[in-house]
Design an enzyme around this catalytic site. Structure first.
Site, PDB file in Angstrom:
ATOM      1  N   GLU A  89       0.751  -1.237   0.116  1.00 41.01           N
ATOM      2  CA  GLU A  89      -0.037  -0.003  -0.047  1.00 41.01           C
ATOM      3  C   GLU A  89       0.845   1.136   0.028  1.00 41.01           C
ATOM      4  O   GLU A  89       0.681   2.094  -0.750  1.00 41.01           O
ATOM      5  CB  GLU A  89      -0.925   0.103   1.123  1.00 41.01           C
ATOM      6  CG  GLU A  89      -1.979   1.286   1.355  1.00 41.01           C
ATOM      7  CD  GLU A  89      -2.528   1.260   2.781  1.00 41.01           C
ATOM      8  OE1 GLU A  89      -3.552   2.039   2.847  1.00 41.01           O
ATOM      9  OE2 GLU A  89      -2.118   0.604   3.796  1.00 41.01           O
ATOM     10  N   HIS A  90       1.812   1.303   1.055  1.00 40.72           N
ATOM     11  CA  HIS A  90       2.534   2.503   0.862  1.00 40.72           C
ATOM     12  C   HIS A  90       4.258   1.686   0.875  1.00 40.72           C
ATOM     13  O   HIS A  90       4.507   0.960   1.471  1.00 40.72           O
ATOM     14  CB  HIS A  90       2.703   3.038   2.321  1.00 40.72           C
ATOM     15  CG  HIS A  90       1.400   3.369   2.805  1.00 40.72           C
ATOM     16  ND1 HIS A  90       0.459   2.868   3.533  1.00 40.72           N
ATOM     17  CD2 HIS A  90       0.544   4.688   2.681  1.00 40.72           C
ATOM     18  CE1 HIS A  90      -0.657   3.208   3.951  1.00 40.72           C
ATOM     19  NE2 HIS A  90      -0.570   4.527   3.326  1.00 40.72           N
TER      20      HIS A  90
END
EC number: 1.1.1.23
Length: 441
Positions: free
Chosen positions: A333-334
């Site tokens: 996601e990040h």
């Protein structure tokens, strides 16, 4: 003295590394038949009884004494009042964050386009915003005003006519920051309802809650399950899994910085995932020491420790090239590229929701105020999904205009293909428009 954390250590050189990595990444949302049935029952009740069901469920689940649906509607004046109830610093921070989010998303707007062929045929694409979008915001003191900005502003930039927000107020708890964020973001209507019943109301409409075209925003398992069930009746953004961060570091960043970056996602909940990948084994040891040093100072130490020990990892790789391979395999996601020259590695990154470039770019900046959206694909879905954006609130229609000559020429091709599929009405529909001087078949 606090015991050292039991964060797992993996080495990409081990023959069973792939197996251990798969095990680390595996996560399935709670599959609960009883939850599923309760959600179906709630949706059915809202569809059949509308406002009455919403009032009943709000009394039951949120512990509120509600006389009618009128008690669950917040007027615009209440949002404006919230702006006066937060501190000046909070208001300025919300307004600055909103301005940056709006500026970034303005660049995502897609325009209609067309082109004309030599015979006068016009082909193109018409971009149209959704009529109405529904925003779910978790309620109580744990709700996030930043999520209001990230979900509502792209919709307004896209040109959505009406943004409807639902936010529960359990036991009467109202988060003034959330309401202030809604005011700044341009939310048009607010209902203090939550859970599966709020999702159902947005999807099907009631006497008071307007039916929307798309439902976005995070929520618990009941909300996620309801979104699954109403998909098709309305669009949804995604079914999000636990928050994730993957840090790729060359070993030259302050280990305390990296430890805190890992904490920034681990503090969300016990299932959140924080992973560090580095070719420097000694640096991994330093970060492990920083984790042990800093953990006791954290407000959410228990949650962070559970997350780090259960789903976190420190991964040693051969070199930076292998670190990028691991990052693409994880599709986080990040992704933080905490390295000397992140731009040099960026072309090799294929799968990540958001990429944070350089040692000074903490993931937290993206969560709040950098500008790009913080609603990101999780659980490896960055392989085929994108961050929430203006494009999620716009739809595209194909435009076809045929001149007489164009219809005649295309008709010959369409006729052959249609008859090849034994669809004679298709063929004849096209053939009727072939000019007489070129028919002859």
């Amino acid at each position: 003295m606090t015991a050292p954390t039991a964060i797992r250590r993996l080495n990409a050189a081990d023959p069973d590394f792939a197996h251990h990595l798969d095990h680390l990444l595996s996560w399935e949302s709670v599959s609960d038949d009883s939850v599923n049935q309760r959600v179906l029952d709630i949706i059915k009740a809202v569809r059949e009884r509308g406002d009455a069901a919403l009032v009943e469920f709000t009394q039951k689940f949120d512990g509120l004494e509600v006389a009618s649906m009128a008690d669950l509607i917040l007027p615009r004046e209440r949002l404006e009042l919230a702006l006066t109830r937060i501190t000046v610093a909070q208001r300025e921070a919300l307004e600055k964050a909103a301005a940056r989010v709006r500026s970034y998303h303005e660049k995502q707007k897609q325009d209609s386009w067309s082109y004309t062929e030599a015979d006068g045929t016009v082909l193109g694409q018409k971009v149209t915003p959704l009529d109405r979008a529904g925003l779910y915001v978790p309620g109580g003191k744990a709700s996030y005003p930043s999520s209001v900005l990230m979900n509502a502003i792209p919709a307004k930039v896209a040109g959505v006519t009406e943004v409807v927000m639902v936010v529960p107020t359990p036991r009467g708890e109202v988060n003034e920051l959330v309401l202030a964020a809604a005011c700044i973001a341009g939310v048009d209507r607010v209902f203090t309802i939550g859970g599966a019943q709020a999702v159902a109301a947005l999807a099907y409409g009631t006497e008071s809650v307007p039916q929307v075209d798309k439902v976005v925003g995070p929520g618990n398992i009941y909300v996620a399950t309801a979104k699954r069930h109403v998909f098709g009746q309305v669009g949804i953004d995604m079914i999000a899994g636990p928050s994730e961060i993957l840090v790729v570091c060359d070993g030259q960043t302050d280990p305390d910085w990296i430890a805190m970056d890992l904490f920034s996602q681990a503090e969300h909940d016990e299932d959140a995932q924080a992973i560090l990948v580095s070719p420097d084994a000694e640096f991994l040891d330093k970060v492990a020491a920083s984790i042990d040093k800093l953990l006791p100072t954290m407000d959410r130490a228990t949650i962070i420790e559970t997350s780090i020990n259960g789903r976190g990892a420190l991964i040693h790789v051969r070199d930076m090239a292998q670190a990028i391979e691991v990052a693409n395999r994880i599709a986080p996601e990040h992704l933080e590229l905490s390295v000397a020259d992140p731009q040099a590695w960026l072309p090799q990154i294929r799968h990540a929701g958001a990429i944070f470039m350089g040692r000074h770019t903490s993931e937290a900046l993206g969560d709040y105020c950098a500008g790009p959206n913080h609603v990101l694909p999780t659980s490896g879905t960055a392989r085929f999904s994108s961050p929430l954006g203006v494009y999620d609130f716009q739809k595209r229609s194909s435009i076809i205009f045929c001149s007489e000559a164009g219809a005649s020429e295309l008709g010959k091709t369409a006729s052959i293909l249609a008859r090849g599929e034994s669809l004679s009405a298709h063929a004849r529909s096209a053939e009727y428009r072939i000019k007489d001087d070129v028919k002859g078949n």
